[in-house]
Design a protein around this motif. Structure first.
Motif, short mmCIF file in Angstrom:
data_model
loop_
_atom_site.label_atom_id
_atom_site.label_comp_id
_atom_site.label_asym_id
_atom_site.label_seq_id
_atom_site.Cartn_x
_atom_site.Cartn_y
_atom_site.Cartn_z
N ALA A 154 -26.26 -43.36 4.26
CA ALA A 154 -26.28 -41.99 3.76
C ALA A 154 -25.12 -41.77 2.80
CB ALA A 154 -26.19 -41.01 4.93
N GLU A 155 -25.36 -40.97 1.79
CA GLU A 155 -24.34 -40.67 0.78
C GLU A 155 -23.45 -39.54 1.29
OE1 GLU A 155 -24.03 -39.27 -3.92
OE2 GLU A 155 -25.97 -39.36 -2.89
N ILE A 156 -22.13 -39.76 1.26
CA ILE A 156 -21.17 -38.75 1.68
C ILE A 156 -20.74 -37.97 0.44
CG2 ILE A 156 -18.90 -38.34 2.68
CD1 ILE A 156 -19.27 -40.80 4.37
N LEU A 157 -20.90 -36.66 0.50
CA LEU A 157 -20.58 -35.79 -0.63
C LEU A 157 -19.27 -35.08 -0.34
CD1 LEU A 157 -24.14 -34.22 -1.13
CD2 LEU A 157 -23.17 -36.22 -2.27
N CYS A 158 -18.41 -35.00 -1.34
CA CYS A 158 -17.10 -34.35 -1.21
C CYS A 158 -17.05 -33.13 -2.12
CB CYS A 158 -15.97 -35.32 -1.58
SG CYS A 158 -15.93 -36.81 -0.57
N CYS A 159 -16.37 -32.11 -1.64
CA CYS A 159 -16.24 -30.88 -2.43
C CYS A 159 -15.05 -30.09 -1.92
CB CYS A 159 -17.50 -30.04 -2.37
SG CYS A 159 -17.83 -29.36 -0.73
N VAL A 160 -14.62 -29.13 -2.72
CA VAL A 160 -13.59 -28.16 -2.33
C VAL A 160 -14.29 -26.82 -2.09
CG1 VAL A 160 -11.47 -26.99 -3.01
CG2 VAL A 160 -11.86 -29.35 -3.70
N THR A 161 -14.13 -26.28 -0.93
CA THR A 161 -14.82 -25.06 -0.55
C THR A 161 -13.83 -24.01 -0.07
OG1 THR A 161 -16.55 -24.14 0.87
CG2 THR A 161 -15.21 -25.89 1.80
N HIS A 162 -14.31 -22.78 -0.02
CA HIS A 162 -13.51 -21.66 0.47
C HIS A 162 -13.74 -21.40 1.96
CE1 HIS A 162 -17.47 -20.12 -0.51
NE2 HIS A 162 -17.24 -19.09 0.30
N LEU A 163 -14.53 -22.21 2.63
CA LEU A 163 -14.87 -22.01 4.03
C LEU A 163 -13.99 -22.85 4.95
CD1 LEU A 163 -18.77 -22.13 3.67
CD2 LEU A 163 -17.29 -20.13 3.63
N GLY A 164 -12.71 -22.98 4.62
CA GLY A 164 -11.83 -23.85 5.40
C GLY A 164 -11.61 -23.36 6.81
N HIS A 165 -11.53 -22.05 7.03
CA HIS A 165 -11.29 -21.50 8.36
C HIS A 165 -12.58 -21.25 9.14
CE1 HIS A 165 -7.02 -19.86 7.29
NE2 HIS A 165 -7.03 -21.15 7.57
N LEU A 166 -13.71 -21.63 8.57
CA LEU A 166 -14.99 -21.40 9.24
C LEU A 166 -15.66 -22.68 9.71
CD1 LEU A 166 -16.53 -18.71 6.83
CD2 LEU A 166 -15.53 -18.30 9.07
N LEU A 167 -15.25 -23.82 9.16
CA LEU A 167 -15.94 -25.07 9.41
C LEU A 167 -15.13 -25.97 10.33
CD1 LEU A 167 -17.28 -25.89 5.82
CD2 LEU A 167 -18.44 -24.66 7.67
N GLN A 168 -15.86 -26.72 11.15
CA GLN A 168 -15.31 -27.76 12.01
C GLN A 168 -16.22 -28.98 11.89
OE1 GLN A 168 -12.50 -27.65 13.74
NE2 GLN A 168 -12.02 -25.50 13.31
N PRO A 169 -15.69 -30.16 12.11
CA PRO A 169 -16.56 -31.37 12.05
C PRO A 169 -17.71 -31.26 13.03
CG PRO A 169 -14.24 -31.99 12.04
CD PRO A 169 -14.26 -30.51 12.29
N GLY A 170 -18.90 -31.54 12.53
CA GLY A 170 -20.11 -31.44 13.33
C GLY A 170 -20.92 -30.18 13.08
N ASP A 171 -20.35 -29.20 12.36
CA ASP A 171 -21.08 -27.97 12.06
C ASP A 171 -22.16 -28.21 11.01
OD1 ASP A 171 -19.49 -26.65 13.85
OD2 ASP A 171 -18.13 -25.81 12.33
N THR A 172 -23.11 -27.31 11.01
CA THR A 172 -24.19 -27.34 10.02
C THR A 172 -23.96 -26.21 9.02
OG1 THR A 172 -25.73 -28.21 11.66
CG2 THR A 172 -26.68 -27.26 9.66
N VAL A 173 -24.02 -26.55 7.75
CA VAL A 173 -23.79 -25.57 6.69
C VAL A 173 -24.95 -25.61 5.71
CG1 VAL A 173 -21.27 -25.62 6.86
CG2 VAL A 173 -22.44 -27.25 5.38
N LEU A 174 -25.06 -24.50 4.99
CA LEU A 174 -26.05 -24.40 3.92
C LEU A 174 -25.33 -24.45 2.59
CD1 LEU A 174 -28.36 -21.53 5.24
CD2 LEU A 174 -28.80 -23.98 5.30
N GLY A 175 -25.91 -25.14 1.64
CA GLY A 175 -25.29 -25.27 0.33
C GLY A 175 -26.31 -25.71 -0.71
N TYR A 176 -25.81 -25.79 -1.93
CA TYR A 176 -26.64 -26.21 -3.07
C TYR A 176 -26.32 -27.67 -3.39
CZ TYR A 176 -27.50 -21.22 -3.69
OH TYR A 176 -27.87 -19.91 -3.49
N ASP A 177 -27.35 -28.49 -3.40
CA ASP A 177 -27.21 -29.91 -3.69
C ASP A 177 -27.32 -30.10 -5.20
OD1 ASP A 177 -27.05 -32.61 -3.68
OD2 ASP A 177 -28.82 -32.97 -2.41
N LEU A 178 -26.16 -30.15 -5.88
CA LEU A 178 -26.16 -30.31 -7.33
C LEU A 178 -26.24 -31.77 -7.75
CD1 LEU A 178 -23.49 -27.65 -8.39
CD2 LEU A 178 -25.96 -27.41 -8.18
N ALA A 179 -26.07 -32.69 -6.78
CA ALA A 179 -26.16 -34.11 -7.13
C ALA A 179 -27.58 -34.50 -7.50
CB ALA A 179 -25.66 -34.96 -5.96
#
Length: 586
Positions: free
Chosen positions: A404-429
């Protein structure tokens, strides 16, 4: 008997020629005569009767309880819809039960108290309420009344019963009559994808404010919004001002001339107020072109965070230096000035699910404490909601795959996310847009592989919930008798879809009484309540708007009472009764 009578007798003057002589003789000799009925010695009077006999022969209650045109009881009318009471034939007033205002209206509807030119003159000395069942449609009033009978002043305490009937007031009558609207508010949101997500917040806000909904005469659905019809222009202006403070919009007005009368120099006009919402919704990914001036995010991708009276946006690839430098507020005037410079690249229906692999805050002070990252759990948690962080995610469909391809980004959700959480986002790749949208960006801006939007919180019953609306609709369409012509069938289906869409919108805004039985509405209310709990500013703003609207409505009612109350003034006797009633209550 129910009436307890106390009679006060006063001697009246006999004639103008013998006034002085009779008064002198009466004062000197104090002559008394026997009552013509019982023989009791009394002072001379025109009736030649004592107080007891005069009270027995004169029934004041029967005359006070007599209604107009020979009716058995006086009748006071109440409007069934607005619950106001008739004060004059053209003016209705809102009164509380057993209030001094309602007591004054009851006294005005007793015909015997309004006959000033008759031989018998009645004067109310005291009035009070007698309790009745609230649903009995009866009012009982205890009165102390003075009456002039045969030039003798008689005072009795009687109970008068009034009946309450239904009669529609002129304002409600105009509302139920077709083609009586004079002002219309057109709410529009024009998006490229023809979505109407921006109207959902307004629908929920309208549902929570009953004062703003009660002035709406009717609602009509259009392709890009709704039309609200009102009785007059001030009500439509208050409605548009309320919408303007909730959502960003451009308001314009126009006037249509219906008819004119050159002889009386009058004209009949209809007013139209157009409220055009900014075509940006929450979670939209927007391209802000380089030509947009006075915007620090020009030439970059922006993510819409909040939509209030202004649009709050953040850079899709924020800089690691400071969070505030990556955020901007766009007012409706600034947006429509450079409207062509804003372009919606992707909407919320294109969101993809990702799984968080690692989170690392961008702040240097927090690099040594990654095991204890503070998590935002509400406005009272003491932690800022947004914080910049480097996040590594993988597509949920590829989670667990070694390739699987690991995608890296800088986000503003630093205080909301923990490893293992599920998030919604736009796949620009893997995104391939139409046109040269990337050519409108700055050369220094690096398009990220993924733009994270929100964290997914699990809900109960998501897996077991099945939407049977499509099946029920198809069954309803199939159960209808088939027509011979295809055009008629298509037209009927189109009308049914339009009416169903309109009914759903009206229910969401709270205009229907059976709305409490809608399950989908409960889920939307929960989401809206959660948004208000997370956004205290929005909740305080809605509460302040409701209070301001209530004050404006009270001022308008006072002005209407002053304008229409010229012919509805209460007599001096009634005003005295109100003052006595208020003193008793105090």
């Amino acid at each position: 008997s129910i009436c307890s009578s106390s009679v006060i007798l006063f001697s009246m003057a006999l004639s103008n020629t013998n006034n002085t002589s009779v008064a002198t003789v009466a004062a000197a000799t104090a002559v008394k005569i026997p009552c013509c009925l019982c023989g009791t010695m009394i002072l001379p009077n025109n009736a030649n009767q004592c107080g007891t006999c005069l009270a027995q022969n004169f029934d004041l209650k029967s005359e006070l309880e007599r209604g107009p045109s020979g009716a058995v009881h006086p009748t006071i009318y109440q409007c069934r819809k607005c619950r106001r009471y008739q004060k004059t034939p053209t003016y209705y007033e809102a009164c509380e039960p057993e209030s001094p205002e309602l007591l004054a209206i009851c006294l005005k509807h007793i015909p015997a108290l309004q006959q000033h030119g008759s031989s018998k003159q009645y004067k109310v000395k005291e009035a009070s309420w007698i309790w009745t069942e609230p649903h009995s449609m009866r009012f009982k009033v205890k009165l102390t009344v003075q009456a002039l009978v045969q030039n003798v002043l008689v005072q009795q305490r009687v109970m008068v019963e009034l009946h309450c009937g239904w009669q529609q007031c002129p304002d409600c009558n105009r509302e139920f009559t077709n083609r009586t609207w004079l002002a219309k508010v057109q709410l529009r949101q024009r998006r490229q994808d023809h979505g109407q997500k921006g109207l959902a917040t307004l629908e929920q806000a309208l549902r929570g404010n009953a004062n703003i909904r009660k002035h709406v005469l009717s609602i009509d659905a259009s392709r890009e919004g709704l039309d609200f019809f009102f009785l007059n222009l001030p009500q439509a202006q208050m409605f548009s001002n309320y919408l303007r403070k909730i959502a960003p919009m451009k308001v314009s007005s126009s006037i249509k001339l219906v008819s004119t009368d050159s002889h009386s120099n009058t004209a009949h006009r209809k007013h139209n107020i157009t409220c055009e919402l900014v075509p940006l919704c929450v979670q939209d990914l927007v391209v802000i072109e380089k030509t947009c001036k006075n915007n620090k995010l020009a030439g970059r991708l922006a993510l819409i965070l909040k939509v209030k009276s202004v649009v709050h946006a953040i850079s899709a690839s924020p800089l690691r230096s400071n969070l505030e430098q990556n955020m901007v507020e766009v007012s409706p005037d600034a947006f429509y000035k450079y409207e062509k410079s804003y372009r919606v690249l992707q909407a919320s229906n294109r969101l993809t699910r990702f799984t968080v692999m690692d989170v690392e805050l961008c702040d240097d002070n927090d690099h040594h404490h990654q095991d204890a990252i503070a998590e935002y759990k509400g406005p009272h948690s003491g932690v800022d909601k947004y914080a910049l962080a480097d996040v590594q995610v993988v597509r949920e469909s590829e989670y667990g795959d070694s390739t699987a391809e690991i995608l890296c980004c800088v986000t503003h959700l630093g205080h909301l996310l923990q490893p293992g959480d599920t998030v919604l986002g736009y796949d620009l790749a893997t995104f391939v847009g139409d046109g040269d949208w990337d050519a409108q960006l700055n050369s220094q801006f690096v398009v990220p592989d993924v733009v994270l939007v929100k964290k997914v919180t699990p809900k109960k019953g998501d897996d077991t919930f099945v939407d049977d609306s499509s099946n029920s609709n198809s069954q309803q369409l199939d159960s209808k008798p088939k027509l011979s012509k295809k055009k008629q069938r298509r037209r009927r289906r189109k009308e049914n879809r339009k009416m169903k869409d309109l009914e759903e919108r009206v229910e969401r805004m709270g205009f229907l009484e059976d709305f409490a039985e809608d399950k989908n509405r409960d889920e939307e209310d929960e989401e809206f309540d959660q948004d208000l709990e997370a956004d205290l500013e929005m909740a305080a703003q809605l509460q302040a708007l409701e209070q301001d609207f209530a004050k404006l409505e009270a001022q308008q009612q006072k002005q209407q009472q002053q304008q229409k109350g010229g012919g509805a003034d209460v007599d001096a006797n009634v005003n005295g009764v109100e003052s006595k009633q208020s003193k008793k209550e105090e």
